[in-house]
Design an enzyme around this catalytic site. Sequence first.
Site, PDB file in Angstrom:
ATOM      1  CG  HIS A 320      -2.062   0.996   1.092  1.00  0.00           C
ATOM      2  ND1 HIS A 320      -2.115   2.146   1.843  1.00  0.00           N
ATOM      3  CD2 HIS A 320      -3.157   1.009   0.291  1.00  0.00           C
ATOM      4  CE1 HIS A 320      -3.205   2.821   1.527  1.00  0.00           C
ATOM      5  NE2 HIS A 320      -3.858   2.162   0.584  1.00  0.00           N
ATOM      6  CB  CYS A 321       4.047   2.049   1.707  1.00  0.00           C
ATOM      7  SG  CYS A 321       3.567   1.553   3.375  1.00  0.00           S
ATOM      8  CG  MET A 322       4.973  -0.352  -2.953  1.00  0.00           C
ATOM      9  SD  MET A 322       4.076  -1.080  -4.310  1.00  0.00           S
ATOM     10  CE  MET A 322       5.262  -1.111  -5.606  1.00  0.00           C
TER      11      MET A 322
END
Length: 328
Positions: A320-322
Amino acid sequence: MPAEWEPHAATWIAWPHNRSDWPGKFAPIPWVYAEIVRNLARGERVEILVQDAEEEERARRVLDKASALGKNVRFRRCRTNRVWTRDYGPQFLVSGKRKLAAANFRFNAWAKYDDWKFDDTAGRRIAKWAGAEEFRSPLVLEGGSIDVNGAGLLLTTEECLLSEVQQRNPGRRQEEIERALADFLGIDSVVWLGRGIVGDDTHGHVDDIARFVAPDTVVAAVEPNRADPNHEPLADNLLRLRARKLNVVELPMPRPVVFAGRRLPASYANFYIGNACVLAPVFNDPQDRRALNLLAECFPDREVVPIYCGDLVWGLGTIHCMTQQQPR
């Protein structure tokens, strides 16, 4: 701001290049990215930020070998410091007539690092390429610190947005932050959780602990082991969610993932909802199967695809972060 499960035109990512984010463990990271691109491109366009022509060529070679290079993959040359487009990319918005807009908040590398200026400007370039009307906010806000249900409700944490540690917006009161979220993201109400998980370099991002999977339903990470330092904050977050009368699906935590003596922020909550699939982080852990089954029940119309993140999480973030979705 639409919910993540609403239809996407594209997903934006940045090709990994900063070896210092994965010291001694960079080699497998491009191949993890290739697997993510291969799966996402089955259902939507994938826009990939690359530093220059040389990096684009390297990325093409990796994607080609992984059978991930196709008509749904597009490259954009844009200098970045790191790959975490969730945090420095624009928060895309739609109007009632489905007109695309973008809220660009300030980015300062989680109030922790000095190298952030390329990332801070990347959001504006993404918004322009997407053809979105841009609105700029003076507030520092990362995309991983919030999650929305598409109907005016937002999740965040006090640890990230209100704490004096890694303080993003000194002097800003809770009421001012809520007003900015209303003005720039169309939010009606904020659910304030407490703390994030151990090892979280961002100091409390919500996308490691609780995520909307439907307008009235949240998956929330839980840790039954009372000796684990994650037990107490996750139990408190669970109580806060239930007090708001939300349906809560309890998502297990993997066993602690430790590398080079450091506990890493491994969490199944850091999944990404694409058009055709849900990409779910796994860690070669006995709880992997349980987490995948729970997510499959939450998303019966999408294939849940496990992505091994034991190496990726050494960069202190996972799927999700990337990723950053651009709504259709």
